[in-house]
Motif scaffolding. Structure first.
Motif, PDB file in Angstrom:
ATOM      1  N   VAL A 167       0.876  -1.176   0.000  1.00  0.00           N
ATOM      2  CA  VAL A 167       0.000   0.000   0.000  1.00  0.00           C
ATOM      3  C   VAL A 167       0.911   1.224   0.000  1.00  0.00           C
ATOM      4  O   VAL A 167       1.914   1.248   0.706  1.00  0.00           O
ATOM      5  CB  VAL A 167      -0.898   0.060   1.255  1.00  0.00           C
ATOM      6  N   ALA A 168       0.553   2.240  -0.781  1.00  0.00           N
ATOM      7  CA  ALA A 168       1.291   3.499  -0.766  1.00  0.00           C
ATOM      8  C   ALA A 168       0.346   4.616  -0.345  1.00  0.00           C
ATOM      9  O   ALA A 168      -0.769   4.731  -0.875  1.00  0.00           O
ATOM     10  CB  ALA A 168       1.878   3.810  -2.139  1.00  0.00           C
ATOM     11  N   GLY A 169       0.783   5.414   0.617  1.00  0.00           N
ATOM     12  CA  GLY A 169       0.021   6.573   1.050  1.00  0.00           C
ATOM     13  C   GLY A 169       0.597   7.844   0.469  1.00  0.00           C
ATOM     14  O   GLY A 169       1.432   7.800  -0.442  1.00  0.00           O
ATOM     15  N   GLN A 202      -1.940   2.666  -4.544  1.00  0.00           N
ATOM     16  CA  GLN A 202      -1.769   4.025  -4.041  1.00  0.00           C
ATOM     17  C   GLN A 202      -3.112   4.526  -3.520  1.00  0.00           C
ATOM     18  O   GLN A 202      -4.088   4.649  -4.270  1.00  0.00           O
ATOM     19  CB  GLN A 202      -1.258   4.946  -5.147  1.00  0.00           C
ATOM     20  N   LEU A 203      -3.171   4.810  -2.220  1.00  0.00           N
ATOM     21  CA  LEU A 203      -4.427   5.162  -1.576  1.00  0.00           C
ATOM     22  C   LEU A 203      -4.382   6.564  -0.980  1.00  0.00           C
ATOM     23  O   LEU A 203      -3.324   7.036  -0.555  1.00  0.00           O
ATOM     24  CB  LEU A 203      -4.746   4.167  -0.454  1.00  0.00           C
ATOM     25  N   PRO A 204      -5.538   7.232  -0.895  1.00  0.00           N
ATOM     26  CA  PRO A 204      -5.593   8.547  -0.240  1.00  0.00           C
ATOM     27  C   PRO A 204      -5.452   8.430   1.275  1.00  0.00           C
ATOM     28  O   PRO A 204      -5.558   7.341   1.851  1.00  0.00           O
ATOM     29  CB  PRO A 204      -6.977   9.080  -0.634  1.00  0.00           C
ATOM     30  N   GLY A 253      -3.594   8.770  -6.634  1.00  0.00           N
ATOM     31  CA  GLY A 253      -4.314   7.625  -7.161  1.00  0.00           C
ATOM     32  C   GLY A 253      -5.745   7.955  -7.522  1.00  0.00           C
ATOM     33  O   GLY A 253      -6.198   9.097  -7.443  1.00  0.00           O
ATOM     34  N   ASP A 254      -6.482   6.927  -7.935  1.00  0.00           N
ATOM     35  CA  ASP A 254      -7.852   7.117  -8.422  1.00  0.00           C
ATOM     36  C   ASP A 254      -8.885   6.431  -7.527  1.00  0.00           C
ATOM     37  O   ASP A 254      -9.979   6.098  -7.979  1.00  0.00           O
ATOM     38  CB  ASP A 254      -7.982   6.590  -9.854  1.00  0.00           C
ATOM     39  N   THR A 255      -8.535   6.214  -6.247  1.00  0.00           N
ATOM     40  CA  THR A 255      -9.439   5.520  -5.337  1.00  0.00           C
ATOM     41  C   THR A 255     -10.440   6.506  -4.741  1.00  0.00           C
ATOM     42  O   THR A 255     -10.049   7.458  -4.067  1.00  0.00           O
ATOM     43  CB  THR A 255      -8.651   4.853  -4.194  1.00  0.00           C
ATOM     44  N   PRO A 256     -11.746   6.295  -4.956  1.00  0.00           N
ATOM     45  CA  PRO A 256     -12.741   7.207  -4.367  1.00  0.00           C
ATOM     46  C   PRO A 256     -12.812   7.041  -2.857  1.00  0.00           C
ATOM     47  O   PRO A 256     -12.550   5.959  -2.326  1.00  0.00           O
ATOM     48  CB  PRO A 256     -14.050   6.783  -5.039  1.00  0.00           C
ATOM     49  N   ILE A 257     -13.169   8.113  -2.169  1.00  0.00           N
ATOM     50  CA  ILE A 257     -13.315   8.063  -0.719  1.00  0.00           C
ATOM     51  C   ILE A 257     -14.721   7.572  -0.371  1.00  0.00           C
ATOM     52  O   ILE A 257     -15.711   8.155  -0.797  1.00  0.00           O
ATOM     53  CB  ILE A 257     -13.088   9.451  -0.086  1.00  0.00           C
ATOM     54  N   ALA A 258     -14.779   6.491   0.384  1.00  0.00           N
ATOM     55  CA  ALA A 258     -16.047   5.959   0.892  1.00  0.00           C
ATOM     56  C   ALA A 258     -15.873   5.802   2.398  1.00  0.00           C
ATOM     57  O   ALA A 258     -15.335   4.789   2.869  1.00  0.00           O
ATOM     58  CB  ALA A 258     -16.381   4.628   0.228  1.00  0.00           C
ATOM     59  N   SER A 259     -16.285   6.807   3.145  1.00  0.00           N
ATOM     60  CA  SER A 259     -16.019   6.822   4.590  1.00  0.00           C
ATOM     61  C   SER A 259     -16.659   5.640   5.308  1.00  0.00           C
ATOM     62  O   SER A 259     -16.189   5.238   6.375  1.00  0.00           O
ATOM     63  CB  SER A 259     -16.512   8.140   5.193  1.00  0.00           C
TER      64      SER A 259
END
Length: 266
Positions: A167-169, A202-204, A253-259
């Motif tokens: 995982v990359a932050g 790659q994650l937010p 990255g292109d990962t949407p945020i889903a809280s």
């Protein structure tokens, strides 16, 4: 296999190929295409059990924010299968380079046999060195196992150190154990270090924090931890599906945020 059994397999799996696990999960999660609440619950459970698989976070986030869950699942699997990271790494490695790696980085292992002019120093981490050397040699890659006690010497002798992100932050990466020591040794002796990422890795920031909390921060004995956190300060270049960039050039990255995915389930 029934979809629910597939999900149980993914949740329990240990040491399996991350891409294969995500593909299994994407296929199984389509059973919830008319049950958004059930989908969120199933994804939370998977991410609680498998927090260190970046593409699993990426895929779950894509599914729970999609209007067409089936299409999102198929697109996610296709993107993973067509990940160009290994090819980009293979193209970017300097001619005739001697490369040092630690453990068993799967994307790098895929890339190295594409090059017939490189040699590899494999730092043995938890007994993985010998099997990886044999695998590389079967692919006609010149490889040599190095005991972890001689990691600094391998970093000095290498032209390039390659580590890999699970995982990359925004400012650091979660890697298999051994990568932090190798990157630090490389920095000390002046050998460049490249970090390999891949599709979905790659994650937010919100997901990154959840990953760190569920992995390294819960290890009561740090020297027995399964993962390292490597700061981008130890990384010279990042290799992903779009090619080679500076760490500062990563775009999140292109990962949407889903809280709703951030709450753990047992």
């Amino acid at each position: 296999m029934h979809p629910i059994e597939q999900l149980r397999y993914v949740a329990r799996a240990s040491g399996a190929d991350a891409t294969l696990l995500v593909q299994e999960a994407a296929s199984a999660l389509q059973v919830f295409r008319r049950d958004p609440a059930g989908l969120v619950t199933a994804c939370r459970r998977l991410l609680t059990r498998q927090p260190a698989i970046g593409p699993l976070w990426w895929m779950c986030a894509r599914l729970v924010t999609a209007t067409d869950i089936g299409a999102a699942a198929r697109e996610s699997v296709s993107a993973l299968r067509n990940d160009r990271t290994g090819r980009e790494l293979s193209h970017a490695i300097p001619d005739g380079a001697r490369i040092a790696i630690a453990g068993w980085p799967d994307l790098a292992t895929e890339a190295l046999p594409r090059r017939g002019d490189v040699s590899v120093l494999v730092i043995d981490v938890e007994g993985q060195g010998g099997p990886l050397v044999r695998r590389l040699e079967r692919s006609d890659v010149d490889a040599e196992e190095v005991d972890a006690a001689h990691m600094a010497g391998a970093a000095l002798a290498a032209d390039l150190v390659v580590i890999e992100a699970a995982v990359a932050g925004p400012a650091a990466a979660l890697t298999d154990t051994g990568s932090l020591a190798l990157a630090a040794a490389a920095r000390a002796v002046g050998t460049p270090t490249w970090l390999v990422t891949g599709v979905g890795r790659q994650l937010p920031e919100p997901y990154w924090q959840a990953v760190v909390e569920r992995t390294v921060e819960r290890d009561e004995i740090p020297w027995l931890a399964d993962y390292d956190v490597v700061s981008f300060g130890l990384v010279d270049r990042v290799v992903g599906p779009e090619g080679v960039v500076l760490p500062a050039e990563l775009d999140g990255g292109d990962t949407p945020i889903a809280s709703e995915l951030l709450r753990e389930l047992t």
